[in-house]
Design an enzyme around this catalytic site. Structure first.
Site, short mmCIF file in Angstrom:
data_model
loop_
_atom_site.label_atom_id
_atom_site.label_comp_id
_atom_site.label_asym_id
_atom_site.label_seq_id
_atom_site.Cartn_x
_atom_site.Cartn_y
_atom_site.Cartn_z
N ASP A 13 0.81 -1.22 0.00
CA ASP A 13 0.00 0.00 0.00
C ASP A 13 0.84 1.27 0.00
O ASP A 13 0.45 2.30 0.53
CB ASP A 13 -0.98 0.01 1.19
CG ASP A 13 -1.81 -1.26 1.22
OD1 ASP A 13 -2.28 -1.63 0.13
OD2 ASP A 13 -1.95 -1.87 2.27
N LYS A 16 2.22 1.81 -5.11
CA LYS A 16 2.89 1.24 -6.29
C LYS A 16 2.02 1.31 -7.53
O LYS A 16 2.51 1.57 -8.62
CB LYS A 16 3.22 -0.24 -6.06
CG LYS A 16 4.33 -0.50 -5.09
CD LYS A 16 4.62 -1.99 -4.97
CE LYS A 16 3.44 -2.80 -4.45
NZ LYS A 16 3.01 -2.46 -3.09
N GLY A 42 -3.95 -5.20 -3.60
CA GLY A 42 -4.96 -4.27 -4.08
C GLY A 42 -4.30 -2.97 -4.48
O GLY A 42 -3.58 -2.37 -3.69
N HIS A 43 -4.50 -2.57 -5.71
CA HIS A 43 -3.93 -1.31 -6.19
C HIS A 43 -5.06 -0.39 -6.62
O HIS A 43 -5.97 -0.83 -7.31
CB HIS A 43 -3.00 -1.56 -7.37
CG HIS A 43 -1.77 -2.34 -7.00
ND1 HIS A 43 -1.12 -3.17 -7.88
CD2 HIS A 43 -1.08 -2.40 -5.85
CE1 HIS A 43 -0.08 -3.71 -7.27
NE2 HIS A 43 -0.04 -3.26 -6.03
N GLN A 176 2.45 -6.30 -2.68
CA GLN A 176 2.73 -6.24 -1.24
C GLN A 176 3.97 -5.36 -0.99
O GLN A 176 4.24 -4.48 -1.78
CB GLN A 176 2.91 -7.66 -0.65
CG GLN A 176 1.61 -8.42 -0.49
CD GLN A 176 1.15 -9.11 -1.76
OE1 GLN A 176 1.93 -9.58 -2.55
NE2 GLN A 176 -0.15 -9.16 -1.94
P1 IMP Z 1 -2.41 -12.73 3.15
O1 IMP Z 1 -1.34 -12.37 2.19
O2 IMP Z 1 -3.80 -12.50 2.60
O3 IMP Z 1 -2.24 -14.11 3.72
O4 IMP Z 1 -2.29 -11.75 4.41
C1 IMP Z 1 -1.15 -11.79 5.27
C2 IMP Z 1 -0.80 -10.40 5.78
O5 IMP Z 1 -0.31 -9.61 4.71
C3 IMP Z 1 -2.00 -9.62 6.36
O6 IMP Z 1 -1.52 -8.78 7.40
C4 IMP Z 1 -2.46 -8.78 5.17
O7 IMP Z 1 -3.15 -7.62 5.60
C5 IMP Z 1 -1.12 -8.44 4.54
N1 IMP Z 1 -1.21 -8.18 3.08
C6 IMP Z 1 -1.29 -9.08 2.08
N2 IMP Z 1 -1.33 -8.48 0.90
C7 IMP Z 1 -1.27 -7.16 1.13
C8 IMP Z 1 -1.22 -6.01 0.28
O8 IMP Z 1 -1.26 -6.07 -0.95
N3 IMP Z 1 -1.15 -4.80 0.92
C9 IMP Z 1 -1.09 -4.69 2.26
N4 IMP Z 1 -1.11 -5.74 3.09
C10 IMP Z 1 -1.19 -6.96 2.53
MG MG Z 2 -2.79 -2.22 -1.64
#
Ligand code: IMP
Ligand code: MG
Length: 336
Positions: A13, A16, A42-43, A176
């Site tokens: 977040d 990017k 999520g972008h 991420q």
């Molecule tokens: P997961 O990747 O859905 O298993 O989530 C694991 C951790 O990574 C959690 O704290 C999510 O909120 C965080 N996370 C996963 N993808 C993103 C992203 O694209 N942006 C921000 N946090 C993320």
């Molecule tokens: Mg995001």
């Protein structure tokens, strides 16, 4: 510029998506390819007309209509999310996935929305972690196993490497952020893959000697969604007072916030081998920066923030975000 890899420097977040869509249009690469975990990313992108796109599967560079957009074999795809984005965003005919992309199914969504992953780690519930777990167990179905995906399948590593051989530019998108990496992040409060530049390149099949530039993207402050450590975390009231309240693109959860963290940033530069830094949301720290496109127009205190980062991190800040629109950018790549 031949190949450029863009990665998140903090916890995701960082903005990017906006930086990648700027580069996609400005530099006009032939291929834009996504690595990273899966639809947990999520972008948010806002085009010139003010239309907002929330992207989870497609590369954020899709607004460049000349580019082929691809998803590398290291990424797990949710066919429903992917097909909906291709249709909604009008990217039919130039969207491709690798035959070895893993496939998220109902069972993965169910396993991701309860128990430890949901409650302790605060996962996004997108099925990404359970699908990667099944992949490690060698039981996950791959894109080549699904007839419904067959028309989209190409050999992504072959495509991107031959584009580079033909002197086309390739833009590689990470998802991420560095400290959500399964190897280098704040384990166990991390995602299910390595998401540093090396991992992203492995996801798409780009060898280390083929990388020209690595841009680490940092927001002007740090945010984190979900659980896990966050140094010097502000109270939600203080974050709100500073205008730093944000809500997740995928989950809608309120993001936790803290000041720009130089120690984390320095480590991110090291782990990613970053050659350039992009700083986003400078207008949130310094309102007078809003919409500015030249460095000289930025107020002195904003310039000293940027120059302090360059000095302390020993890396040039080349691209600065000054607002939500794609062209709200100061691009210093030809001047530094
Ligand atoms: P997961 O990747 O859905 O298993 O989530 C694991 C951790 O990574 C959690 O704290 C999510 O909120 C965080 N996370 C996963 N993808 C993103 C992203 O694209 N942006 C921000 N946090 C993320
Ligand atoms: Mg995001």
């Amino acid at each position: 510029m031949a190949s450029t890899v863009v990665v998140g420097g903090f916890f995701g977040d960082e903005g990017k998506g906006k930086i990648i869509s700027y580069l996609a249009i400005k530099d006009n690469p032939g291929v834009i390819v996504r690595g990273g975990a899966g639809p947990n990313a999520g972008h948010t992108i806002r085009d010139d007309s003010g239309k907002v796109y929330k992207v989870r599967m497609l590369p954020s560079g899709f607004l460049n209509k000349n580019a082929k957009v691809m998803i590398g074999p290291g990424v797990v795809v949710d066919p429903n999310v992917l097909k909906k984005e291709i249709k909604d965003f009008g990217v039919e005919g130039r969207s491709f996935i690798d035959r070895h992309c893993g496939v998220i199914e109902e069972s993965h969504l169910a396993r991701d929305s309860r128990g430890e992953l949901k409650e302790k780690i605060g996962s996004t519930g997108s099925g990404t972690g359970p699908a990667n777990s099944d992949r490690a167990m060698r039981v996950l179905r791959l894109a080549k196993d699904l007839d419904s995906l067959s028309s989209m399948i190409v050999d992504v590593p072959e495509e991107i490497n031959s584009a580079l051989d033909a002197d086309e530019d390739v833009l590689v998108e990470g998802t991420q952020g560095t400290f959500l990496s399964l190897w280098h992040g704040t384990y166990p409060f991390v995602t299910s893959k390595d998401v540093t530049a090396s991992g992203i390149c492995a996801d798409v099949g780009l060898g280390p000697t083929k990388v020209d530039e690595v841009i680490a993207v940092f927001k002007s402050y740090v945010t984190r969604v979900g659980t896990g450590p966050l140094q010097n975390e502000l109270s939600p009231e203080e974050a709100k007072r500073r205008g730093w309240s944000e809500f997740g693109t995928v989950t809608g959860r309120q993001r936790r916030a803290a000041d720009f963290d130089f120690d984390l940033a320095r480590r991110a530069i090291m782990l990613n081998g970053a050659t350039q830094i992009s700083i986003t949301k400078l207008d949130v720290l310094f309102a007078e920066c809003a919409g500015k496109t030249s460095y000289d127009e930025l107020p002195a205190k904003a310039r000293s923030f940027i120059e302090g980062i360059e000095e302390r991190l020993g890396t040039p800040v080349t691209i600065i975000g000054t607002g939500p629109a794609i062209n709200d950018v100061v691009d210093r790549r030809n001047t530094t």
